[in-house]
Design an enzyme around this catalytic site. Structure first.
Site, PDB file in Angstrom:
ATOM      1  N   SER A   1      -1.644  -3.313   5.842  1.00  0.00           N
ATOM      2  CA  SER A   1      -2.228  -4.324   4.963  1.00  0.00           C
ATOM      3  C   SER A   1      -3.462  -4.953   5.586  1.00  0.00           C
ATOM      4  O   SER A   1      -4.353  -5.432   4.876  1.00  0.00           O
ATOM      5  CB  SER A   1      -1.185  -5.409   4.650  1.00  0.00           C
ATOM      6  N   ARG A   2      -3.548  -4.954   6.911  1.00  0.00           N
ATOM      7  CA  ARG A   2      -4.688  -5.573   7.591  1.00  0.00           C
ATOM      8  C   ARG A   2      -5.922  -4.677   7.618  1.00  0.00           C
ATOM      9  O   ARG A   2      -6.995  -5.124   8.029  1.00  0.00           O
ATOM     10  CB  ARG A   2      -4.292  -5.973   9.016  1.00  0.00           C
TER      11      ARG A   2
ATOM     12  N   HIS B   1       0.856  -1.179   0.000  1.00  0.00           N
ATOM     13  CA  HIS B   1       0.000   0.000   0.000  1.00  0.00           C
ATOM     14  C   HIS B   1       0.896   1.234   0.000  1.00  0.00           C
ATOM     15  O   HIS B   1       2.139   1.102   0.021  1.00  0.00           O
ATOM     16  CB  HIS B   1      -0.953  -0.020   1.197  1.00  0.00           C
TER      17      HIS B   1
ATOM     18  N   GLY C   1       9.133   0.662   8.712  1.00  0.00           N
ATOM     19  CA  GLY C   1       8.186   1.698   9.094  1.00  0.00           C
ATOM     20  C   GLY C   1       8.102   1.871  10.602  1.00  0.00           C
ATOM     21  O   GLY C   1       8.173   0.899  11.366  1.00  0.00           O
TER      22      GLY C   1
ATOM     23  N   HIS D   1       4.010   1.300   2.189  1.00  0.00           N
ATOM     24  CA  HIS D   1       5.186   0.589   1.689  1.00  0.00           C
ATOM     25  C   HIS D   1       5.917   1.415   0.628  1.00  0.00           C
ATOM     26  O   HIS D   1       7.151   1.437   0.582  1.00  0.00           O
ATOM     27  CB  HIS D   1       4.779  -0.754   1.071  1.00  0.00           C
TER      28      HIS D   1
END
Length: 280
Positions: A192-193, A39, A153, A42
């Site tokens: 991502s979750r 996403h 991150g 990233h």
């Protein structure tokens, strides 16, 4: 920026040969470890890596050893083709995407044991084996790719602290760089979750960041009271709170004078577990 699809290396020999070629040209190499399902957060890590190196490798590997049996390893989103398209647009020279058998061949019996910031009662309290899995896979990626810098991150702040400690303790010859958390327009930390959130949960989720900001603003008056009020506010907003803690930013121990502080939270909305943190 480029639209050229990055080269994909599937084996240790392939990625080492590619990096060796760059080294022969005197180029500096950065690694961005990911589990895919990329996403914009990233993408920001790749952009940070680009500022510190001439060539960027992004690894994509959903690491089974950092998931507990009750967690979402099988369901974790896997979007490899879309990830390659994303990395082509942002400009990435190579993707390292090994198979599980490459990273954990038959007979593999060695792991990295982590303590220090890995054992401070935050993520480790509910995921006791998580950071051993993270440290082991990251150590393997570091030795396989041999980057000059690696970018992680700050959203996973405890993970960043664990990896920095591991790299220092094992005398690994690279710099670990933390990149700021990228957020949606409403403040929700990108993850991502987040795709697991139902529509009503997605509308509710930004309250977590808002409450973090409110707690941070109240810390100067009475830190303990501010954190306690924040915990109550998170529960009242409909979250199932795992933790809200104020810690020293370097080792995630108790806050102490002269060291920057970090406010860290983990909470669930339905089946989705969200984590976030801010500097204070």
């Amino acid at each position: 920026m480029s639209d050229e699809t990055p080269a994909v290396a599937r084996t240790i020999a392939e990625i080492r040969a590619r990096v060796a070629g760059w080294r022969g040209e005197g180029l500096k190499v950065a690694l961005v470890p990911t589990m895919g399902a990329l996403h914009p957060g990233h993408v920001s890590l790749v952009e940070t890596a680009r500022r510190h190196a001439n060539r960027v490798v992004v690894s994509i590997f959903v690491n089974p050893t950092q998931f507990a049996p009750t967690e979402d390893f099988a369901a974790y989103p896997r979007t490899f083709d879309a990830d390659l398209r994303t990395l082509a647009v942002v400009g990435t020279e190579a993707v390292y995407a090994p198979a599980v058998e490459t990273m954990y061949p038959p007979g593999a019996a060695t792991t990295v044991k982590v303590e220090g910031p890995a054992a401070v009662g935050l993520e480790d309290a509910s995921r006791p084996f998580h950071f051993a899995g993270v440290a082991t896979i990251v150590a393997k990626l570091f030795t396989q790719v041999a980057p000059d810098v690696a970018v992680f991150g700050e959203k996973d702040f405890q993970q960043l602290a664990v990896i920095r400690r591991m790299a220092a303790d094992l005398d690994l010859a690279l710099e670990v760089i933390g990149a700021p958390t990228l957020r949606e327009a409403d403040g929700l930390a990108m993850s991502s979750r987040n795709v697991y959130l139902a529509a009503d949960e997605r509308a509710q989720a930004p309250a977590l960041y808002r409450i973090l900001q409110e707690v941070a603003a109240a810390l100067a008056d009475d830190p303990a009271a501010a954190v306690a009020k924040g915990r109550a506010a998170i529960a009242a907003a409909g979250f199932d709170l795992d933790y809200l803690e104020l810690r020293a930013a370097d080792d995630l121990g108790a806050p102490r004078p002269g060291v920057p502080w970090r406010l860290l939270v983990a909470a669930r909305l339905g089946k989705t577990r969200l984590i976030d943190n801010i500097a204070v």
